[in-house]
Design an enzyme around this catalytic site. Structure first.
Site, PDB file in Angstrom:
ATOM      1  N   GLN A   1       0.827  -1.208   0.000  1.00 11.81           N
ATOM      2  CA  GLN A   1       0.000   0.000   0.000  1.00 11.81           C
ATOM      3  C   GLN A   1       0.863   1.260   0.000  1.00 11.81           C
ATOM      4  OE1 GLN A   1      -3.315  -0.286  -0.525  1.00 11.81           O
ATOM      5  NE2 GLN A   1      -2.802  -2.463  -0.607  1.00 11.81           N
TER       6      GLN A   1
ATOM      7  N   HIS B   1       1.759   3.001  -3.356  1.00  9.86           N
ATOM      8  CA  HIS B   1       0.744   3.745  -4.102  1.00  9.86           C
ATOM      9  C   HIS B   1       1.070   5.232  -4.183  1.00  9.86           C
ATOM     10  CE1 HIS B   1      -2.480   1.086  -5.274  1.00  9.86           C
ATOM     11  NE2 HIS B   1      -2.510   0.516  -4.089  1.00  9.86           N
TER      12      HIS B   1
ATOM     13  N   GLU C   1      -8.940   2.149   5.960  1.00  9.72           N
ATOM     14  CA  GLU C   1      -9.500   1.746   4.669  1.00  9.72           C
ATOM     15  C   GLU C   1      -9.433   0.228   4.524  1.00  9.72           C
ATOM     16  OE1 GLU C   1      -8.684   2.614  -0.081  1.00  9.72           O
ATOM     17  OE2 GLU C   1      -7.074   2.851   1.366  1.00  9.72           O
ATOM     18  N   HIS C   2      -8.244  -0.331   4.663  1.00  5.71           N
ATOM     19  CA  HIS C   2      -8.040  -1.782   4.626  1.00  5.71           C
ATOM     20  C   HIS C   2      -7.621  -2.238   6.019  1.00  5.71           C
ATOM     21  CE1 HIS C   2      -6.865  -0.333   0.509  1.00  5.71           C
ATOM     22  NE2 HIS C   2      -7.691  -1.297   0.152  1.00  5.71           N
TER      23      HIS C   2
ATOM     24  N   ASP D   1      -7.630  -5.826  -4.077  1.00  9.18           N
ATOM     25  CA  ASP D   1      -7.249  -4.686  -4.913  1.00  9.18           C
ATOM     26  C   ASP D   1      -7.419  -5.005  -6.390  1.00  9.18           C
ATOM     27  OD1 ASP D   1      -6.620  -2.856  -2.986  1.00  9.18           O
ATOM     28  OD2 ASP D   1      -4.467  -3.167  -3.060  1.00  9.18           O
TER      29      ASP D   1
ATOM     30  N   HIS E   1     -51.032  22.316   6.147  1.00  6.73           N
ATOM     31  CA  HIS E   1     -50.953  20.867   6.299  1.00  6.73           C
ATOM     32  C   HIS E   1     -52.273  20.316   6.826  1.00  6.73           C
ATOM     33  CE1 HIS E   1     -46.681  21.557   5.805  1.00  6.73           C
ATOM     34  NE2 HIS E   1     -46.409  20.266   5.915  1.00  6.73           N
TER      35      HIS E   1
END
Length: 423
Positions: A247, A250, A315-316, A349, A408
């Site tokens: 990761q 990235h 996230e993961h 992924d 109403h």
């Protein structure tokens, strides 16, 4: 809890990003295609006249890919599509008579147009094309427009282009960055605006999605990438180091972390990361991410480790403990959960079928990731008959009177006691 490695903070960077993105969005709104082409020259170093990819470009891209890669793309498309179809079947329409004469129902309607952002930049992320497009097409979205940065040759990377085409993209444009998000949100001469934007991206893309949210829908603020590994004394430091670096490569802003109950494992992972960086071709990016954003927590117990995870909301989340599957219900805040040492994040992924566009920056505390439901509107309807009015109207009239909403009250009252014999 003890910190074996601390994240370095840089709060001024976000202010710079916000201002730059705001300028880009305003220019695209004012100048349209001219702004997009100017940014292509400035940021991508290419001069492009035709922003939209043509059928000939797609055919050419297919001929440039080896057969094995084409087979791999088809395999991952099938896996992602199968999982999205299973999710779609879980969403059902219904109509039910809730009380006599009151029929309430639910419809599930696809969003009409969606913009899918596919990152380019450092790597040709063909899997991101599949993740953003396939669930949308399974949901029934009629038009999916893809924006992705071009390579230095001015073309979309052939693997990304073929993956987007096979995933069901209706239109593909050679535009990236915050300017692509602005074009999808507000439209230009070449790119018609969409109803919702999805897809991961760098800090600038994510900030652009935040700034256009409200004018259009967005999936979530996804990116830069995050992973948190939970480990005990049974974990393999070599596995963990490779998972963190996978990761970290990235983006220099990717966040990677380890929470362990065993000091020896924590220290071994730190040492192993240094060893693996020596032979990792993407070490320049991965090392920057590790040094700037990497964290290692030493928890006093598994209970404390789980508390840290739920606060971090990664996230993961990869649980590499002896009985990972048995404790899965204790984890509450994460984008996607990976149980056991063999359940590598990289499988999801790329090819296993679940979506990799996931919440970052603790957004997992209130949302999950992209799924087929991201592209569907669950809406309600009512059909009320005379016997239903007799039950509903008295309550509605009294409540409207209490609130002082006489319009109403009248709207409810005029239908009461059979004044109108209609349905």
């Amino acid at each position: 809890m003890e910190m074996l490695k601390q994240e370095q903070q840089n709060n001024s960077e976000q202010v710079v990003v916000e201002d730059a993105v705001s300028t880009i969005i305003q220019r695209v709104r004012q100048e349209g295609d001219a702004a997009l082409k100017a940014y292509l020259r400035e940021f991508d170093g290419v001069d492009i006249e035709e922003l939209r990819v043509k059928e000939d470009d797609i055919h050419k891209a297919r001929t440039q890919l080896p057969q094995t890669l084409l087979e791999d793309i088809h395999f991952s498309v099938e896996r992602i599509q199968a999982f999205a179809e299973a999710q779609r079947r879980s969403l059902t329409e219904f109509e039910q008579e809730m009380i006599p004469g009151v029929y309430l129902g639910q419809r599930v309607i696809p969003i009409e147009t969606v913009g899918a952002y596919v990152p380019g930049g450092r790597y040709p992320l063909l899997s991101s094309a599949q993740m953003a497009i396939i669930p949308a097409k399974v949901a029934g979205v009629s038009n999916v427009k893809v924006c992705t940065p071009p390579t230095k040759s001015g073309e979309v990377h052939p693997a990304v282009l073929v993956a987007a085409h096979l995933s069901g993209a209706d239109e593909i444009y050679r535009v990236g960055g915050a300017q692509a998000i602005a074009a999808l949100a507000y439209g230009t001469e070449s790119i018609a605006p969409v109803n919702k934007i999805t897809g991961p991206g760098n800090l600038y893309v994510t900030e652009a999605k935040r700034q256009v949210h409200g004018h259009v829908g967005i999936d979530l603020l996804a990116g830069p990438s995050e992973v948190l590994v939970v480990a005990d004394e049974y974990a393999n430091p070599v596995f963990i180091a490779s998972d963190l670096l996978a990761q970290a490569e990235h983006d220099v802003n990717a966040r990677v972390a380890l929470v362990t109950t065993d000091r020896n494992v924590g220290e071994a992972v730190i040492s192993e990361i240094e060893e693996q960086l020596k032979t990792l071709p993407t070490a320049k990016v991965a090392r920057a991410s590790w040094e700037r954003k990497g964290q290692v927590f030493l928890a006093d117990s598994l209970d404390e480790a789980i508390f840290i995870v739920n606060e971090w909301a990664p996230e993961h989340l990869h649980v590499q403990t002896k009985n990972a599957y048995d404790i899965k219900e204790r984890f509450l805040n994460y984008g996607s959960l990976f149980l056991g040492a063999l359940s590598s994040v990289v499988y999801a992924d790329k090819v296993c079928g679940t979506n990799h566009i996931l919440p970052t920056r603790a957004a997992a505390k209130y949302t999950g990731g992209v799924w087929v439901g991201t592209f569907l509107k669950v809406v309600t309807y009512q059909h009320i008959k005379p016997e239903g009015v007799e039950v509903l109207a008295p309550h509605c009239v009294r409540q409207s009177s209490q609130e002082g909403l006489i319009g109403h009250l009248r709207s409810a009252n005029i239908r009461w006691s059979g004044k109108l014999d209609i349905e």
